[in-house]
Design a protein around this motif. Structure first.
Motif, PDB file in Angstrom:
ATOM      1  N   ARG A  92      -8.359  11.023  -0.971  1.00  0.00           N
ATOM      2  CA  ARG A  92      -8.444   9.830  -1.803  1.00  0.00           C
ATOM      3  C   ARG A  92      -9.901   9.159  -1.755  1.00  0.00           C
ATOM      4  O   ARG A  92      -9.740   9.223  -2.973  1.00  0.00           O
ATOM      5  CB  ARG A  92      -6.669   9.636  -1.641  1.00  0.00           C
ATOM      6  N   TYR A  93     -10.013   9.395  -0.680  1.00  0.00           N
ATOM      7  CA  TYR A  93     -11.851   8.832  -1.277  1.00  0.00           C
ATOM      8  C   TYR A  93     -12.778   9.440  -1.248  1.00  0.00           C
ATOM      9  O   TYR A  93     -13.779   8.235  -1.876  1.00  0.00           O
ATOM     10  CB  TYR A  93     -12.058   8.113   0.831  1.00  0.00           C
ATOM     11  N   GLU A  94     -12.848  10.471  -1.663  1.00  0.00           N
ATOM     12  CA  GLU A  94     -13.768  11.265  -2.181  1.00  0.00           C
ATOM     13  C   GLU A  94     -13.127  10.666  -3.737  1.00  0.00           C
ATOM     14  O   GLU A  94     -14.948  10.900  -4.409  1.00  0.00           O
ATOM     15  CB  GLU A  94     -13.580  12.816  -2.051  1.00  0.00           C
ATOM     16  N   ILE A  95     -11.737  10.770  -4.190  1.00  0.00           N
ATOM     17  CA  ILE A  95     -11.392  10.750  -5.795  1.00  0.00           C
ATOM     18  C   ILE A  95     -12.071   9.097  -6.188  1.00  0.00           C
ATOM     19  O   ILE A  95     -12.754   9.463  -6.921  1.00  0.00           O
ATOM     20  CB  ILE A  95     -10.809  11.309  -5.526  1.00  0.00           C
ATOM     21  N   LEU A  96     -11.939   8.469  -5.090  1.00  0.00           N
ATOM     22  CA  LEU A  96     -11.836   6.558  -5.059  1.00  0.00           C
ATOM     23  C   LEU A  96     -13.868   6.456  -4.919  1.00  0.00           C
ATOM     24  O   LEU A  96     -14.261   5.983  -6.074  1.00  0.00           O
ATOM     25  CB  LEU A  96     -11.199   6.548  -4.503  1.00  0.00           C
ATOM     26  N   HIS A  97     -14.072   7.253  -4.633  1.00  0.00           N
ATOM     27  CA  HIS A  97     -15.686   7.160  -4.071  1.00  0.00           C
ATOM     28  C   HIS A  97     -16.403   7.525  -4.466  1.00  0.00           C
ATOM     29  O   HIS A  97     -18.003   7.461  -4.567  1.00  0.00           O
ATOM     30  CB  HIS A  97     -15.562   6.451  -2.201  1.00  0.00           C
ATOM     31  N   ASN A  98     -16.406   8.679  -4.535  1.00  0.00           N
ATOM     32  CA  ASN A  98     -17.629  10.353  -5.226  1.00  0.00           C
ATOM     33  C   ASN A  98     -16.905  11.061  -6.387  1.00  0.00           C
ATOM     34  O   ASN A  98     -17.706  12.440  -6.961  1.00  0.00           O
ATOM     35  CB  ASN A  98     -17.935  10.871  -4.386  1.00  0.00           C
ATOM     36  N   GLY A  99     -16.352  10.420  -7.220  1.00  0.00           N
ATOM     37  CA  GLY A  99     -15.656  11.546  -8.593  1.00  0.00           C
ATOM     38  C   GLY A  99     -15.017  12.714  -8.581  1.00  0.00           C
ATOM     39  O   GLY A  99     -15.520  12.785  -9.096  1.00  0.00           O
ATOM     40  N   HIS A 100     -14.782  12.794  -7.311  1.00  0.00           N
ATOM     41  CA  HIS A 100     -14.204  14.054  -6.813  1.00  0.00           C
ATOM     42  C   HIS A 100     -12.762  14.508  -7.838  1.00  0.00           C
ATOM     43  O   HIS A 100     -12.419  12.879  -8.204  1.00  0.00           O
ATOM     44  CB  HIS A 100     -14.333  14.259  -5.704  1.00  0.00           C
ATOM     45  N   LYS A 101     -12.584  15.614  -8.025  1.00  0.00           N
ATOM     46  CA  LYS A 101     -11.274  16.064  -9.561  1.00  0.00           C
ATOM     47  C   LYS A 101      -9.861  16.614  -7.812  1.00  0.00           C
ATOM     48  O   LYS A 101     -10.037  17.757  -7.575  1.00  0.00           O
ATOM     49  CB  LYS A 101     -11.385  16.096 -10.282  1.00  0.00           C
ATOM     50  N   ALA A 102      -9.025  15.683  -8.239  1.00  0.00           N
ATOM     51  CA  ALA A 102      -8.442  16.998  -7.534  1.00  0.00           C
ATOM     52  C   ALA A 102      -7.361  17.670  -8.244  1.00  0.00           C
ATOM     53  O   ALA A 102      -7.105  17.476  -9.538  1.00  0.00           O
ATOM     54  CB  ALA A 102      -6.640  15.756  -7.522  1.00  0.00           C
ATOM     55  N   GLY A 103      -6.614  18.913  -7.303  1.00  0.00           N
ATOM     56  CA  GLY A 103      -6.040  19.796  -8.098  1.00  0.00           C
ATOM     57  C   GLY A 103      -5.135  20.389  -8.438  1.00  0.00           C
ATOM     58  O   GLY A 103      -3.444  18.884  -7.153  1.00  0.00           O
ATOM     59  N   THR A 104      -4.056  20.986  -7.849  1.00  0.00           N
ATOM     60  CA  THR A 104      -2.923  21.566  -7.682  1.00  0.00           C
ATOM     61  C   THR A 104      -2.450  21.438  -5.542  1.00  0.00           C
ATOM     62  O   THR A 104      -3.216  22.608  -5.771  1.00  0.00           O
ATOM     63  CB  THR A 104      -2.357  22.185  -8.609  1.00  0.00           C
ATOM     64  N   ASN A 105      -2.132  21.127  -5.386  1.00  0.00           N
ATOM     65  CA  ASN A 105      -1.656  21.357  -3.829  1.00  0.00           C
ATOM     66  C   ASN A 105      -2.852  21.650  -3.223  1.00  0.00           C
ATOM     67  O   ASN A 105      -3.524  23.111  -3.167  1.00  0.00           O
ATOM     68  CB  ASN A 105      -1.255  22.676  -3.526  1.00  0.00           C
ATOM     69  N   ASP A 106      -4.151  21.120  -3.284  1.00  0.00           N
ATOM     70  CA  ASP A 106      -5.149  21.045  -2.786  1.00  0.00           C
ATOM     71  C   ASP A 106      -5.482  21.270  -1.373  1.00  0.00           C
ATOM     72  O   ASP A 106      -6.090  22.442  -0.626  1.00  0.00           O
ATOM     73  CB  ASP A 106      -6.456  19.498  -3.042  1.00  0.00           C
ATOM     74  N   PHE A 107      -4.147  20.745  -0.673  1.00  0.00           N
ATOM     75  CA  PHE A 107      -4.826  20.800   1.382  1.00  0.00           C
ATOM     76  C   PHE A 107      -4.239  22.413   1.232  1.00  0.00           C
ATOM     77  O   PHE A 107      -4.497  23.286   2.064  1.00  0.00           O
ATOM     78  CB  PHE A 107      -3.528  20.126   1.645  1.00  0.00           C
TER      79      PHE A 107
END
Length: 181
Positions: A92-107
């Motif tokens: 979540r931090y990386e998405i908010l601050h560094n522009g990463h995109k979430a995928g499905t079931n990333d963990f």
């Protein structure tokens, strides 16, 4: 090479995945005979050097996030739910601050990619716990993070548990204060 076979197997740092990685054709290019044996023993003596290439060239960002999250707990026997919560917060931090995109079931997807290559899972009374597959992964990450204050900050700013702060700063409160600035 055959007479060195037992020396390799009996080496303190021997484990099959390490030998598999060391002996890929890309790694062995240009090595033959005595130089090949010296190369293999050099990597067995310093396996943390192998992980640098893997970490920087072969892994995805989410893989690195999961590895550094596991490291932030000391890299050993981390319950699945704790690791997942901390990873999700880091992501979540990386998405908010560094522009990463979430995928499905990333963990789960990331965990599958790393299992039996860099990390291992074991069932115990708490469910599944995760650790680095070899202590040399932890050794590599210590050196990597020592040279990367920005990565230390990313881990600290996304920490979910106090243990993560303690581990990343090696129990050194002054180091924590220095990074936090």
């Amino acid at each position: 090479m055959e007479r060195n076979y037992m020396k390799i197997i009996e080496h303190d740092n021997y484990f099959p995945r390490l030998i598999e990685f060391i002996t890929t054709s890309v790694n062995l290019e240009g090595y033959t005979g005595k130089r090949l044996v010296e190369f293999i023993f050099s990597k067995l003596d310093h396996p943390d050097q192998i992980w640098e290439s893997v970490f920087e060239k072969q892994l995805r960002d989410t893989d690195r996030f999961l590895l550094t999250t596991l490291f932030s707990f000391g890299g050993s026997r981390i319950p699945s739910k704790v690791l997942e919560n901390a990873f999700e917060n880091r992501f979540r931090y990386e998405i908010l601050h560094n522009g990463h995109k979430a995928g499905t079931n990333d963990f789960k997807t990331t965990l599958k990619r790393l299992l039996d290559g860099l990390i291992t899972g074991h069932a115990d009374s708490e469910g599944t716990v995760y650790s680095f597959i070899n202590p040399s992964v932890n050794d590599f990450l210590i050196n990597y993070l020592n040279e990367s204050p920005s990565e230390q900050k990313r881990i600290l700013y996304s920490a979910t548990y106090f243990e993560q702060l303690y581990s990343v700063c090696y129990g050194d409160v002054d180091h924590l204060i220095t990074i936090w600035r």
